[in-house]
Write a protein that holds these residues in place. Structure first.
Motif, PDB file in Angstrom:
ATOM      1  N   HIS A 181       0.983  -1.162  -0.171  1.00 56.47           N
ATOM      2  CA  HIS A 181       0.050  -0.005   0.061  1.00 56.47           C
ATOM      3  C   HIS A 181       1.018   1.234  -0.033  1.00 56.47           C
ATOM      4  O   HIS A 181       1.886   1.236   0.274  1.00 56.47           O
ATOM      5  CB  HIS A 181      -0.853  -0.036   1.275  1.00 56.47           C
ATOM      6  N   LYS A 240      -0.080   4.874  -5.493  1.00 53.90           N
ATOM      7  CA  LYS A 240      -1.137   4.563  -4.615  1.00 53.90           C
ATOM      8  C   LYS A 240      -1.383   5.502  -3.562  1.00 53.90           C
ATOM      9  O   LYS A 240      -1.377   5.172  -2.418  1.00 53.90           O
ATOM     10  CB  LYS A 240      -1.294   2.994  -4.189  1.00 53.90           C
ATOM     11  N   CYS A 253      -6.622   6.274  -1.966  1.00 53.47           N
ATOM     12  CA  CYS A 253      -7.529   5.048  -2.537  1.00 53.47           C
ATOM     13  C   CYS A 253      -8.862   5.539  -2.428  1.00 53.47           C
ATOM     14  O   CYS A 253      -9.421   6.662  -1.861  1.00 53.47           O
ATOM     15  CB  CYS A 253      -7.324   4.077  -1.180  1.00 53.47           C
ATOM     16  N   TYR A 297     -13.337   4.848  -3.091  1.00 49.83           N
ATOM     17  CA  TYR A 297     -14.179   3.767  -3.233  1.00 49.83           C
ATOM     18  C   TYR A 297     -15.596   4.346  -3.261  1.00 49.83           C
ATOM     19  O   TYR A 297     -15.866   5.520  -2.878  1.00 49.83           O
ATOM     20  CB  TYR A 297     -14.282   2.986  -1.750  1.00 49.83           C
ATOM     21  N   GLU A 321     -10.472   3.346   2.698  1.00 50.06           N
ATOM     22  CA  GLU A 321     -10.640   4.493   1.453  1.00 50.06           C
ATOM     23  C   GLU A 321     -10.160   5.863   2.071  1.00 50.06           C
ATOM     24  O   GLU A 321     -10.953   6.245   3.282  1.00 50.06           O
ATOM     25  CB  GLU A 321     -11.587   4.412   0.509  1.00 50.06           C
ATOM     26  N   ASN A 322      -9.551   6.553   1.259  1.00 51.66           N
ATOM     27  CA  ASN A 322      -9.320   7.934   1.659  1.00 51.66           C
ATOM     28  C   ASN A 322     -10.453   8.848   1.201  1.00 51.66           C
ATOM     29  O   ASN A 322     -10.810   9.688   1.795  1.00 51.66           O
ATOM     30  CB  ASN A 322      -7.912   8.600   1.099  1.00 51.66           C
ATOM     31  N   ARG A 338      -8.052  -1.150  -7.124  1.00 55.39           N
ATOM     32  CA  ARG A 338      -7.573  -1.540  -5.571  1.00 55.39           C
ATOM     33  C   ARG A 338      -7.487  -3.156  -5.636  1.00 55.39           C
ATOM     34  O   ARG A 338      -8.477  -3.622  -6.098  1.00 55.39           O
ATOM     35  CB  ARG A 338      -8.537  -0.613  -4.640  1.00 55.39           C
ATOM     36  N   GLY A 386     -12.944  -0.478  -6.146  1.00 56.97           N
ATOM     37  CA  GLY A 386     -12.246   0.666  -5.796  1.00 56.97           C
ATOM     38  C   GLY A 386     -11.011   0.720  -6.577  1.00 56.97           C
ATOM     39  O   GLY A 386     -10.751  -0.186  -7.512  1.00 56.97           O
ATOM     40  N   TYR A 435      -7.021   3.191  -7.260  1.00 56.08           N
ATOM     41  CA  TYR A 435      -5.993   4.484  -6.677  1.00 56.08           C
ATOM     42  C   TYR A 435      -5.890   5.575  -7.605  1.00 56.08           C
ATOM     43  O   TYR A 435      -6.055   5.348  -9.021  1.00 56.08           O
ATOM     44  CB  TYR A 435      -4.838   3.492  -6.344  1.00 56.08           C
TER      45      TYR A 435
END
Length: 216
Positions: free
Chosen positions: A55, A60, A63, A65, A88-89, A119, A145, A147
């Motif tokens: 990760h 990346k 993230c 979603y 996720e961010n 992802r 999801g 990146y």
């Protein structure tokens, strides 16, 4: 393409979490904030990951979603999902893997970001929900999801729109890359189509090159 809006902006530094008796150092349990936050080349300020091998990094950095996937997983898991349920961010409305292409460039707040790869669900995600089959369920559903890498640093806040600035001309969707990698691994034409995308992350370039060599 409908307006894609950041409904939750999520960050968190790695810490020890206990999932169903398993203790893991992870940044998966992110918490929503309103922002604005600085988005740098390696991700958001005050955010991090526990597993640097799989990760994080420039490819990346962020993230993403879809909020629209949450009802599906709530039905599968039999629970109301927390914020940032997939670590996720960015939880974003109206975003779908079949409509997003690797290489697409978006404006996000004052930053510019580019889709780099799907992802890849991991064991930590499975451990979080106590479901050993969750990796397979995510892969088979296609709801993975994806990146972003960061092309231009900037500031992002909850409610920001993802505005498509440039569509990659090869139109290799996140769904197509997922389908090829996970379910169509001997399709050389599909493999070469994915490899032809310059924006594909280094790790997925390596994986697809290995698939291509196996097809020879």
């Amino acid at each position: 393409m409908k307006n894609m809006v950041v409904t939750s902006l999520n960050i968190g530094l790695p810490r020890k979490e206990s999932f169903f008796g398993k203790e893991i150092l992870t940044g998966i349990c992110k918490q929503p904030v309103t922002g604005p936050l600085h988005l740098g080349r390696l991700g958001f300020e005050n955010d991090g990951v526990g597993d640097l091998k799989h990760h994080g990094g420039k490819d990346k950095a962020v993230c993403v979603y879809s909020l629209d996937h949450y009802p599906y997983w709530e039905d599968i898991l039999g629970m109301t999902l927390p914020a940032a349920a997939f670590g996720e961010n960015l939880t974003v409305s109206q975003v779908y893997e079949e409509a997003i292409c690797i290489g697409d460039i978006f404006q996000l707040g004052t930053a510019a970001v580019q889709v780099s790869q799907p992802r890849q669900p991991c064991r930590t995600l499975a451990a979080r929900y106590g479901r050993d089959d969750l990796i397979k369920l995510v892969v088979d559903s296609g709801r993975t999801g994806f990146y972003f890498r960061v092309l231009e640093e900037g500031r992002v806040e909850k409610g920001a729109e993802l505005i498509l600035k440039e569509r990659d001309l090869r139109t290799v969707t996140v769904s197509f890359a997922n389908q090829t990698y996970h379910h169509d691994r001997k399709n050389r034409d599909a493999i070469e189509k994915v490899l032809a995308v310059p924006a594909l992350s280094a790790s997925w370039q390596k994986s697809f090159q290995e698939l291509k060599e196996k097809c020879m």
